[in-house]
Design a protein around this motif. Structure first.
Motif, PDB file in Angstrom:
ATOM      1  N   CYS A 218       2.453   1.825  -3.399  1.00  0.00           N
ATOM      2  CA  CYS A 218       1.499   2.334  -4.394  1.00  0.00           C
ATOM      3  C   CYS A 218       1.148   3.801  -4.137  1.00  0.00           C
ATOM      4  CB  CYS A 218       0.233   1.486  -4.379  1.00  0.00           C
ATOM      5  SG  CYS A 218       0.468  -0.211  -4.954  1.00  0.00           S
ATOM      6  N   LYS A 219       1.008   4.173  -2.870  1.00  0.00           N
ATOM      7  CA  LYS A 219       0.630   5.545  -2.539  1.00  0.00           C
ATOM      8  C   LYS A 219       1.756   6.533  -2.827  1.00  0.00           C
ATOM      9  CE  LYS A 219      -2.729   4.386   1.090  1.00  0.00           C
ATOM     10  NZ  LYS A 219      -3.027   4.449   2.545  1.00  0.00           N
ATOM     11  N   THR A 220       2.985   6.117  -2.539  1.00  0.00           N
ATOM     12  CA  THR A 220       4.120   7.041  -2.672  1.00  0.00           C
ATOM     13  C   THR A 220       4.884   6.865  -3.979  1.00  0.00           C
ATOM     14  OG1 THR A 220       5.618   5.488  -1.545  1.00  0.00           O
ATOM     15  CG2 THR A 220       4.394   7.053  -0.164  1.00  0.00           C
TER      16      THR A 220
ATOM     17  N   GLN B 109       0.824  -1.206   0.000  1.00  0.00           N
ATOM     18  CA  GLN B 109       0.000   0.000   0.000  1.00  0.00           C
ATOM     19  C   GLN B 109       0.862   1.261   0.000  1.00  0.00           C
ATOM     20  OE1 GLN B 109      -2.471  -0.675   3.463  1.00  0.00           O
ATOM     21  NE2 GLN B 109      -4.141  -1.539   2.237  1.00  0.00           N
ATOM     22  N   GLN B 110       1.900   1.269   0.815  1.00  0.00           N
ATOM     23  CA  GLN B 110       2.771   2.440   0.875  1.00  0.00           C
ATOM     24  C   GLN B 110       3.513   2.644  -0.442  1.00  0.00           C
ATOM     25  OE1 GLN B 110       3.018   4.759   3.258  1.00  0.00           O
ATOM     26  NE2 GLN B 110       1.357   3.702   4.334  1.00  0.00           N
TER      27      GLN B 110
END
Length: 334
Positions: free
Chosen positions: A301-303, A298-299
């Motif tokens: 993909c977000k960053t 998730q991190q």
């Protein structure tokens, strides 16, 4: 037999679905006679305790109950001996004119464990086929083991005509008595049977099958990790591309579940494992998608952090997940 060419909408095309299950002897399919219709018609293959009791006492449809228990200490050899005894009892009862064979695991004790319901049911199905007596009797499973829709579908797919998941009903009765459910036990049991029946219809619809009668005995499954000897003897004709466990390993798994139930020390019922078969739970089975790996993904993909994504993918390929999937067990040869 009815089979369509494409999946059916289990909700909007429910009118085409038929979940009734015929119980009793069957006559020649290609030479139908008026007597061919003389069967017991159950609205659902999932039978309540009352329906099972009625099945045992219907005139002209003689039923016989066959225990499917074995000495847990005897391991795989004891399991094999118990299966042979079950099949021999079935032959005896059919010769006596019994047309409903009820395989029951009631009577479990500290020393006596239950033969896995699918192993007994499928083995019985193929044993009778090999002996040429399959159409002379229906197989009913009275077991504490089946509880989910997939369990019911497997049993039906391997020739079982009716399933009485008595432990599920006992659990519902306990929940109603303790106030965990604000409905009567009768209504809870009705809801459970309805949910299982609709679930079975949904599974059928994905294969383009609209009737339980067409699905029963169809064996639309593929085995993974079961030895060819077990497949040949008890699940004859099931595709299997990978070898795996035999009766010895199956008996060990039965013992692993059986022994804690009869532990000598008093165990708080709330301390039992809640299960981690479908999703990750702390202290349960290993899952590739767990809080640690999901957070990294998730991190990343977000960053847009490619290094973090590589850390995620490296972790999935690490030793902790070495035996989580088939591809991790393969090696490349030049």
């Amino acid at each position: 037999m009815q089979v369509t060419n494409q999946p059916i909408d289990a909700i909007h095309e429910e009118v085409f679905a038929d979940t009734t299950s015929g119980i009793g002897p069957e006559l020649n399919l290609i030479n139908p006679q008026p007597e061919s219709c003389r069967q017991i018609s159950a609205e659902s293959p999932v039978l309540s305790n009352i329906e099972l009791a009625k099945l045992k006492n219907i005139p002209d449809f003689e039923a016989a109950t066959i225990p499917m228990l074995y000495k847990v200490a005897d391991g795989g050899a004891g399991l094999k001996q118990a299966l042979d005894a079950i099949f021999a009892a079935a032959d005896k009862y059919i010769a006596e004119g019994k047309c409903i064979l009820i395989l029951s695991d009631r009577g479990i004790t500290k020393d006596m464990a239950a033969v896995p319901a699918l192993l007994a049911g499928a083995g019985m199905h193929h044993h009778l086929i090999k002996n040429g007596t399959r159409l002379r009797a229906s197989i009913i499973i009275e077991s504490a083991e089946p509880r989910e829709v997939h369990h019911m579908a497997l049993l039906l797919g391997y020739g079982v005509s009716g399933i009485n998941p008595y432990l599920a009903f006992e659990s519902l009765e306990h929940m109603c008595a303790d106030g965990m459910l604000d409905i009567s036990f009768e209504k809870a049991a009705e809801n459970y049977i309805s949910a299982c029946t609709h679930g079975i219809a949904k599974i059928l619809s994905k294969m383009g099958i609209s009737t339980v009668q067409s699905y029963r005995g169809a064996q639309i499954f593929e085995a993974i990790g079961i030895s060819s000897a077990v497949i040949e003897e008890y699940f004859t004709g099931t595709p299997s591309r990978l070898e795996g466990i035999g009766l010895d390993e199956i008996a060990k798994e039965v013992a692993m579940r059986h022994e804690p139930a009869f532990a000598e020390q008093n165990i708080d019922p709330f301390s039992y494992e809640s299960g981690s078969h479908y999703q990750w739970r702390n202290g349960g089975e290993q899952h590739m998608l767990n809080p640690e790996t999901i957070v990294k993904l998730q991190q990343a993909c977000k960053t847009g952090d490619y290094k973090l994504f590589k850390a995620f993918s490296k972790q999935l390929r690490g030793s902790a997940f070495a035996n989580q999937n088939l591809r991790s067990m393969l090696t490349f040869t030049p």
